[in-house]
Write a protein that holds these residues in place. Structure first.
Motif, mmCIF file in Angstrom:
data_model
loop_
_atom_site.group_PDB
_atom_site.id
_atom_site.type_symbol
_atom_site.label_atom_id
_atom_site.label_comp_id
_atom_site.label_asym_id
_atom_site.label_seq_id
_atom_site.Cartn_x
_atom_site.Cartn_y
_atom_site.Cartn_z
ATOM 1 N N ARG A 1 -6.116 2.961 2.414
ATOM 2 C CA ARG A 1 -6.240 1.683 1.708
ATOM 3 C C ARG A 1 -6.346 0.521 2.692
ATOM 4 O O ARG A 1 -7.145 -0.404 2.500
ATOM 5 C CB ARG A 1 -5.030 1.487 0.792
ATOM 6 N N TYR B 1 0.825 -1.210 0.000
ATOM 7 C CA TYR B 1 0.000 0.000 0.000
ATOM 8 C C TYR B 1 0.859 1.259 0.000
ATOM 9 O O TYR B 1 0.463 2.288 -0.564
ATOM 10 C CB TYR B 1 -0.940 0.006 1.200
ATOM 11 N N ALA C 1 -1.779 5.246 2.229
ATOM 12 C CA ALA C 1 -1.646 3.820 2.539
ATOM 13 C C ALA C 1 -2.582 3.418 3.669
ATOM 14 O O ALA C 1 -3.174 2.329 3.658
ATOM 15 C CB ALA C 1 -0.198 3.497 2.904
ATOM 16 N N ASP D 1 1.711 1.810 -3.546
ATOM 17 C CA ASP D 1 0.528 2.253 -4.287
ATOM 18 C C ASP D 1 0.259 3.736 -4.025
ATOM 19 O O ASP D 1 -0.038 4.507 -4.948
ATOM 20 C CB ASP D 1 -0.693 1.435 -3.870
#
Length: 218
Positions: free
Chosen positions: A174, A37, A171, A40
């Motif tokens: 998420r 995450y 993060a 991402d």
């Protein structure tokens, strides 16, 4: 503020989730998920703005009669700030694909100092190809000033280049969405905090480089 490394970023998220801190980003399955995450969120933050920390100058040296070159290591996520013909001392212009095709269809395309560039596909490594016009008639040093995102973090000690707070909050949002409501804080609320943090970071950065926000008619 000092930049944070991969394990520090991962632990910052774990603490907010009331999970034990890890000694490595690969400690266990859940730590690996949070570390994923982080990358991402990092990608999303990188794509949101032309961060100065991601600025880089790539060089290309032409050869006579060769008009296509590889920008090695660029991948496909980079953004162009400007391109300079450093030998001839002028800024090159981005040309459309159709216009470039029309020039190369001429019976004898002109040779000379490259004035125009056009991105035209990628090579087998995924790096971007650039075509130049006029076709170089010799050696010219070209400088591509670009914003190039950092490669994915992989080692514990890998340092993040962009602001860390929005990356952490992105993060976290998420992670909370993955496991549902977390102690009264919903992922939508965390995502709102992430967006505010990102907006604040962009505002601070743009204030430092205000000249980059100005458009000048040339």
């Amino acid at each position: 503020m000092a930049s944070k490394n991969y394990i520090e970023l991962t632990n910052d998220v774990l603490v907010r989730l009331r999970e034990p801190e890890a000694s490595s980003v690969s400690d266990n399955a859940y730590t690996k998920l949070i570390a994923k995450y982080i990358n991402d969120s990092k990608r999303q933050v990188e794509d949101a703005y032309n961060w100065n920390a991601l600025s880089e100058t790539l060089s290309a040296v032409t050869s006579s009669e060769i008009f296509s070159y590889v920008l090695e290591g660029t991948g496909q996520r980079f953004r162009v700030v400007d391109v300079l013909n450093d030998t001839s001392n002028f800024i090159m212009k981005l040309a459309g694909t159709r216009w470039m095709d029309e020039q190369f269809l001429l019976t004898t395309p002109p040779r000379g100092a490259p004035m125009y560039f056009n991105f035209n596909g990628t090579d087998t490594n995924g790096d971007t190809l650039v075509d130049l016009f006029p076709i170089p008639d010799g050696v010219y040093n070209l400088r591509f000033n670009v914003i190039r995102p950092q490669v994915e973090l992989s080692e514990n000690s890998d340092k993040l280049l962009v602001p860390h707070e929005p990356v952490i909050l992105g993060a976290l949002a998420r992670a909370q969405a993955e496991r549902g409501e977390d102690g009264g804080v919903q992922s939508s609320e965390s995502y709102a905090l992430y967006k505010q943090s990102l907006a604040d970071a962009i505002a601070l950065e743009s204030a430092r480089y205000s000249e980059e926000e100005c458009w000048v008619s040339l």
